[in-house]
Design a protein around this motif. Sequence first.
Motif, PDB file in Angstrom:
ATOM      1  N   SER A 212       0.814  -1.218   0.000  1.00  0.00           N
ATOM      2  CA  SER A 212       0.000   0.000   0.000  1.00  0.00           C
ATOM      3  C   SER A 212       0.846   1.266   0.000  1.00  0.00           C
ATOM      4  O   SER A 212       0.448   2.281  -0.554  1.00  0.00           O
ATOM      5  N   ARG A 213       2.021   1.201   0.635  1.00  0.00           N
ATOM      6  CA  ARG A 213       2.873   2.406   0.620  1.00  0.00           C
ATOM      7  C   ARG A 213       3.282   2.760  -0.801  1.00  0.00           C
ATOM      8  O   ARG A 213       3.212   3.923  -1.212  1.00  0.00           O
ATOM      9  N   GLU A 214       3.687   1.745  -1.563  1.00  0.00           N
ATOM     10  CA  GLU A 214       4.056   2.011  -2.969  1.00  0.00           C
ATOM     11  C   GLU A 214       2.845   2.500  -3.758  1.00  0.00           C
ATOM     12  O   GLU A 214       2.957   3.386  -4.600  1.00  0.00           O
ATOM     13  N   LEU A 215       1.705   1.893  -3.446  1.00  0.00           N
ATOM     14  CA  LEU A 215       0.478   2.294  -4.153  1.00  0.00           C
ATOM     15  C   LEU A 215       0.204   3.779  -3.894  1.00  0.00           C
ATOM     16  O   LEU A 215      -0.069   4.551  -4.821  1.00  0.00           O
ATOM     17  N   VAL A 216       0.324   4.178  -2.638  1.00  0.00           N
ATOM     18  CA  VAL A 216       0.085   5.579  -2.279  1.00  0.00           C
ATOM     19  C   VAL A 216       1.067   6.490  -3.016  1.00  0.00           C
ATOM     20  O   VAL A 216       0.685   7.523  -3.555  1.00  0.00           O
ATOM     21  N   GLU A 217       2.327   6.084  -3.071  1.00  0.00           N
ATOM     22  CA  GLU A 217       3.318   6.914  -3.782  1.00  0.00           C
ATOM     23  C   GLU A 217       2.955   7.083  -5.241  1.00  0.00           C
ATOM     24  O   GLU A 217       3.028   8.180  -5.789  1.00  0.00           O
TER      25      GLU A 217
ATOM     26  N   LEU B 219      -1.815   4.990   7.356  1.00  0.00           N
ATOM     27  CA  LEU B 219      -1.900   5.332   5.933  1.00  0.00           C
ATOM     28  C   LEU B 219      -3.249   5.973   5.644  1.00  0.00           C
ATOM     29  O   LEU B 219      -4.263   5.610   6.241  1.00  0.00           O
ATOM     30  N   GLY B 220      -3.230   6.897   4.677  1.00  0.00           N
ATOM     31  CA  GLY B 220      -4.498   7.500   4.264  1.00  0.00           C
ATOM     32  C   GLY B 220      -4.665   8.889   4.834  1.00  0.00           C
ATOM     33  O   GLY B 220      -4.137   9.215   5.898  1.00  0.00           O
ATOM     34  N   ASP B 221      -5.427   9.700   4.098  1.00  0.00           N
ATOM     35  CA  ASP B 221      -5.606  11.110   4.467  1.00  0.00           C
ATOM     36  C   ASP B 221      -6.866  11.347   5.277  1.00  0.00           C
ATOM     37  O   ASP B 221      -7.007  12.380   5.910  1.00  0.00           O
ATOM     38  N   PHE B 222      -7.797  10.404   5.219  1.00  0.00           N
ATOM     39  CA  PHE B 222      -9.003  10.614   6.024  1.00  0.00           C
ATOM     40  C   PHE B 222      -9.578   9.289   6.516  1.00  0.00           C
ATOM     41  O   PHE B 222      -9.419   8.253   5.885  1.00  0.00           O
ATOM     42  N   GLY B 223     -10.207   9.367   7.677  1.00  0.00           N
ATOM     43  CA  GLY B 223     -10.817   8.200   8.292  1.00  0.00           C
ATOM     44  C   GLY B 223     -12.216   7.961   7.741  1.00  0.00           C
ATOM     45  O   GLY B 223     -12.851   8.875   7.215  1.00  0.00           O
TER      46      GLY B 223
END
Length: 449
Positions: free
Chosen positions: A183-188, A228-232
């Motif tokens: 998921s970290r790579e996906l976010v990048e 991870l993620g910008d909003f809950g």
Amino acid sequence: MTLPDKWRWFPAARFGLFIHWGPYAQYGRGEQVLFREHLDQPGYVDRACAWNPQHFDARLWAATARDAGMRYAVLTARHHDGYCLWDSRVTNYASAAQAPERDFVGEYVEAFREAGLRVGLYYSLADWRIPAYWEGPEHDPAGWDRFRDYVHTQVRELLSNYGRIDVIWFDGAWPHHAGTWRSRELVESIRALQPDILINNRLGTPDPDEGARQSADGGLGAGESRTLGDFGTPEHHITAESGRLWESCQVSTWRLWGYTIGERWRPADYLLDMLIEAAQKGGNLLLNVGPEADGGLPPEFVLRARQIGRWLQQHGEAVYDAEPGEVCEFITYGRQLRRGNHLYLVIRFWDRSGEVHVGGLETRVERAVLLSTGAEVPFEQSADHVVIKGLPQDPPAELFPVLRLDFGSPPEPRDWARDRLWCGDPRRMTPWAAARGSSVWADGVERGG
Ligand code: GLC
């Protein structure tokens, strides 16, 4: 929390439309019918490929959302059944390659943008058709790698081919860790494609090295990540998340997200109350609709959306951009919202007495306005009370009437009213009780013996 300018639109918007739509709508038993009823996979695929909605008109959906006062939307580009609503190059299990020969995601993005709404896409990481998803990397490493690459490629497709996308909303990460999904790579890669996008938090259950840290609601069912993620994404409940943006997703029916024949609908005032509660707590409401198989929006939903839209036209200044927090004691009447030098009193019941009573306001009221009619109304303020007077007998609004109190500075409570009854130091109330004495007798005077 300092919010980057590019994301300011999100808390200001407060209200969005969640759309769960796909071939499952044909069954009319919710979006998870494939798994819940353990349906025959090939039979489901046949029906999905033949699905050909004739009444899908994204402009009608967009107009309904806009008229409801919603400022953005999130459409299920792919749900857990794996069927894709766009023109994917890596599968033909998609609306563009099957019976409709249409790119529904493209039509949706264009229409909603045209209507001035922000656009979001929901994407289920889970794909219930694929054995490797169930096996996981432990039992099928090669299959898992292929499947995960497919997922990453699809996300990149969605974020490359439709211009600016404002929100990407993942789901179905369970039971795999964020590390397993990479998921970290996906976010990048998402940030590289869409620098301004907001990414939700369902990017995988916490990795083992994150210890036992759990998601905000204590459950890991939706594969939520704290890091991870910008909003809950509190689901079916409205709970503030500290330190990041949040949005409560809620059904407008009883329980299911996808179209369900005979589902019961929550009344408009209940839906509106959820929006006000979210705004009061500093979050958004993403209200769901499950369109019918042929693409039409259920009339029950349209009716409610219009009612809320009419209310927001008159009372929207109380909700959009509202600042979190209650000011004083008002819980028995309804909810209070605040913004700058204004306090908005949202009244759940209208008792026809012509008056509304507020306790515990320190700041002097300069003006009281019945927002529902625009009329200025008289009031009297003493140390602990404000009485707003001269209100009409009949409820002045179809849903909740709203009173706006204007002040010369942001409103403050009296000390005793800073916290609600069950919170804060209880001893703040002792002098108030002691004013009548201290005994159990009616006059408060101790009797000897
Ligand atoms: C749950 C359900 C899913 C739905 C989602 C919406 O995760 O599995 O069907 O799309 O909630 O938040």
